[in-house]
Design a protein around this motif. Structure first.
Motif, PDB file in Angstrom:
ATOM      1  N   ARG A 250       0.680  -1.236   0.099  1.00 30.26           N
ATOM      2  CA  ARG A 250       0.058  -0.081  -0.150  1.00 30.26           C
ATOM      3  C   ARG A 250       0.981   1.247  -0.008  1.00 30.26           C
ATOM      4  O   ARG A 250       0.275   2.306   0.319  1.00 30.26           O
ATOM      5  CB  ARG A 250      -0.911  -0.027   1.162  1.00 30.26           C
TER       6      ARG A 250
ATOM      7  N   ASN B  97       0.646   5.165  -8.147  1.00 35.85           N
ATOM      8  CA  ASN B  97      -0.353   6.272  -7.611  1.00 35.85           C
ATOM      9  C   ASN B  97       0.282   7.300  -7.014  1.00 35.85           C
ATOM     10  O   ASN B  97      -0.085   8.258  -6.375  1.00 35.85           O
ATOM     11  CB  ASN B  97      -1.046   5.650  -6.519  1.00 35.85           C
TER      12      ASN B  97
ATOM     13  N   GLY C  66       1.766   3.143  -2.117  1.00 40.92           N
ATOM     14  CA  GLY C  66       1.223   3.971  -3.102  1.00 40.92           C
ATOM     15  C   GLY C  66       0.064   5.200  -2.337  1.00 40.92           C
ATOM     16  O   GLY C  66      -0.357   6.103  -3.069  1.00 40.92           O
ATOM     17  N   GLU C  67      -0.119   4.958  -1.138  1.00 38.78           N
ATOM     18  CA  GLU C  67      -1.115   5.687  -0.545  1.00 38.78           C
ATOM     19  C   GLU C  67      -0.431   6.817   0.142  1.00 38.78           C
ATOM     20  O   GLU C  67      -1.326   7.904   0.705  1.00 38.78           O
ATOM     21  CB  GLU C  67      -1.847   5.005   0.695  1.00 38.78           C
TER      22      GLU C  67
ATOM     23  N   SER D 265       1.188  -0.440  -6.802  1.00 39.83           N
ATOM     24  CA  SER D 265       0.523   0.890  -6.135  1.00 39.83           C
ATOM     25  C   SER D 265       1.586   2.024  -6.355  1.00 39.83           C
ATOM     26  O   SER D 265       0.859   3.350  -6.069  1.00 39.83           O
ATOM     27  CB  SER D 265       0.119   0.746  -4.742  1.00 39.83           C
TER      28      SER D 265
END
Length: 565
Positions: A187, A214, A189-190, A211
């Protein structure tokens, strides 16, 4: 500061006066004017004043008592070199207002305390260049206000906690040069505002998370020197990284294709993909082998027109064929070009001289067959030239004419070893290239006398002319190269005595004059007599320390006969 004894500079005199409406009189200590409480300790290793920059020091252990100064907002004890010990385990429990913690560049050991995750106001955490060990505490993911996390160059191990993806305000993460293992968090890319990510030089495994595509704000991404595998992801979405300017994925175990969506990364300037295991079918891939004409169309039609790449690193990618012509006309000037350790054939093209902004050129470990074109003399900014381990031939005079518009030349590093060069440094000397620090012409077919102009290389630190056919006396002009640290002249046809001027080479750490035709007594004194016998072996006429003593017959020094083996 209860329990703290700090010795700083002469500005620390008398008692610390820190009371309401009266700032501290100690340099580096700041107080809240309303409460009189100490809020900042800024005592870094390098301190700038209006007049100068100087190095300060602090010796001993980091005292846990520093956590008793409960109103601290900033602690800067970075770069003190002598500061050792551990980060106080209670640091996160007693400093609720801490915003910046700088303890970098010291000798701190032990783990990063779990309690650091309690510093809810922390914005910058700089613990790099210490000897910290243990795993990364998952509590770091609780630092929701953290913007900079710099923990590189330590001995941190274990996995990157998944909780790191909770750092939604993080702008920079640098964990390079540790021994981290496991996967990159899926995760990741958050982290929507992340601009710089450096996880290089670790032991990370697994695939690159999809991800990452992103990270719209990312400008620098370094994942090189790990054990990452699989294909480069983002086959369609990678192009969304419109802010990405630097990308390093080299020295991994990646396979598959270069995504065509690279062409959408309009800010990309430097990309490094070498030393992977790219393979697959025969379409637009680094394969076994990788054929240049299958990738040229991708670069010319998709990637090249839409990017501003100035560094090109495709070393060790199994590339075959000739050096592609399209490199001569690029939207932005190429500054560094590395196609080393491939299967390139053909000639060094004359259009290399058109790359007038080129600083580094590395075509080493290929199968190039040609002379060095005259056009390279146009490369007035060329600093690094590495063509070793090819089949290049002819003279090397053109190399020493590069950048003649500058009095000292531009080259600092030249490696033309393991080729078929026959003339150059012997007849033509060194031209204007007096700034060369590393010169390797070994394993060629150079003949004749070394020009006296070799003595103009005042910055030269390494000179390797070994395994050639050079003859006549050793160049006495080398005695003027006082910066010389490594001198390799073995396996040539040098005759005569070793110049006594070589005793002036006081920085010399490595010397090899073996397997020549030298004679006479080795000049007595440092550094020559400090080298082992192997530095002089294979010269039947040499004698004197460290070889066998010389005997005097009349006025002639001769070598004492050695016992048979």
């Amino acid at each position: 500061m209860a329990g703290c004894r700090v010795h700083h500079d002469s500005s620390w005199k008398g008692k610390a006066k820190c009371s309401p409406r009266m700032p501290s009189q100690w340099e580096g200590i700041a107080c809240n004017e309303a409460t009189g409480r100490v809020t900042e300790i800024r005592l870094p290793g390098f301190i700038s004043t209006n007049d100068s920059v100087f190095q300060s020091q602090m010796r001993g252990l980091l005292s846990p008592s520093i956590t008793l100064v409960s109103c601290l907002e900033i602690i800067d004890l970075g770069g003190l070199m002598g500061l050792a010990g551990r980060i106080p385990p209670s640091i996160g429990l007693r400093l609720p207002n801490l915003r910046k913690l700088y303890l970098y560049g010291n000798k701190l050991i032990g783990p990063v305390p779990d309690s650091i995750g309690k510093l809810s106001k922390l914005e910058e955490l700089h613990l790099y260049e210490n000897r910290l060990s243990g795993s990364l505490p998952s509590t770091l993911g609780d630092l929701r206000n953290l913007k900079q996390l710099l923990l590189y160059s330590n001995e941190l191990a274990g996995m990157i906690p998944d909780s790191f993806t909770n750092l939604t305000n993080i702008v920079q993460i640098d964990l390079h040069s540790n021994i981290l293992t496991g996967h990159i968090p899926e995760r990741i890319g958050e982290m929507q505002v992340l601009e710089k990510l450096d996880l290089s030089k670790n032991l990370l495994t697994g695939k690159i998370p999809l991800s990452l595509a992103n990270l719209n704000s990312i400008s620098e991404m370094f994942l090189d020197s790990n054990h990452l595998e699989g294909e480069i992801p983002f086959p369609s979405s990678f192009g969304q990284l419109s802010s990405l300017s630097f990308l390093r994925l080299d020295d991994n175990h990646l396979t598959g294709r270069i995504p065509a969506s690279f062409g959408n990364m309009i800010s990309l300037q430097r990309v490094s993909l070498e030393n992977n295991k790219f393979d697959g079918d025969d379409s637009l891939e680094f394969g076994q082998p990788f054929i240049f004409d299958r990738i040229i169309s991708l670069w010319q039609s998709i990637i090249w027109p839409n990017t501003r790449i100035s560094w090109i690193y495709f070393a060790g990618c199994g590339i075959q064929g000739e050096i592609p012509v399209f490199l001569q006309a690029t939207p932005s000037p190429i500054q560094e070009l590395d196609l080393s350790s491939n299967h390139l054939t053909g000639s060094l093209p004359a259009w290399l001289g058109l790359l007038t902004q080129l600083y580094k050129l590395n075509f080493s470990r290929n199968s190039l067959v040609s002379r060095i074109p005259v056009s390279v003399t146009n490369l007035q900014y060329l600093g690094v030239l590495d063509l070793h381990s090819n089949k290049l031939s002819g003279p090397i005079n053109n190399v020493f004419r590069i950048g003649n518009a500058f009095s000292d030349g531009s080259l600092t590093y030249v490696d033309l070893s393991d080729n078929y060069f026959s003339t150059g440094v012997v007849q033509a000397g060194v031209g204007s290239q007096t700034g060369i620090q590393y010169l390797n012409l070994s394993h060629n077919f150079l003949e004749g006398r070394v020009a006296t102009t070799i003595g103009r290389l005042k910055s030269l630190q390494t000179l390797d002319l070994s395994c050639n056919r050079l003859g006549f006396n050793l160049p006495e002009a080398l005695a003027n190269v006082s910066s010389l640290e490594k001198l390799r002249l073995q396996k040539n046809h040098f005759t005569g005595r070793i110049p006594s001027g070589f005793l002036k080479l006081t920085k010399l750490k490595e010397l090899d004059l073996s397997d020549n035709l030298l004679a006479g007594e080795i000049p007595a004194g440092k550094p020559l007599t400090d080298f082992p016998q192997s530095s002089y072996s294979g010269n039947k006429g040499l004698c004197g320390k460290p070889l066998t003593p010389c005997k005097v017959r009349g006025l002639i020094l001769v070598e004492e006969p050695q016992k048979p083996c």
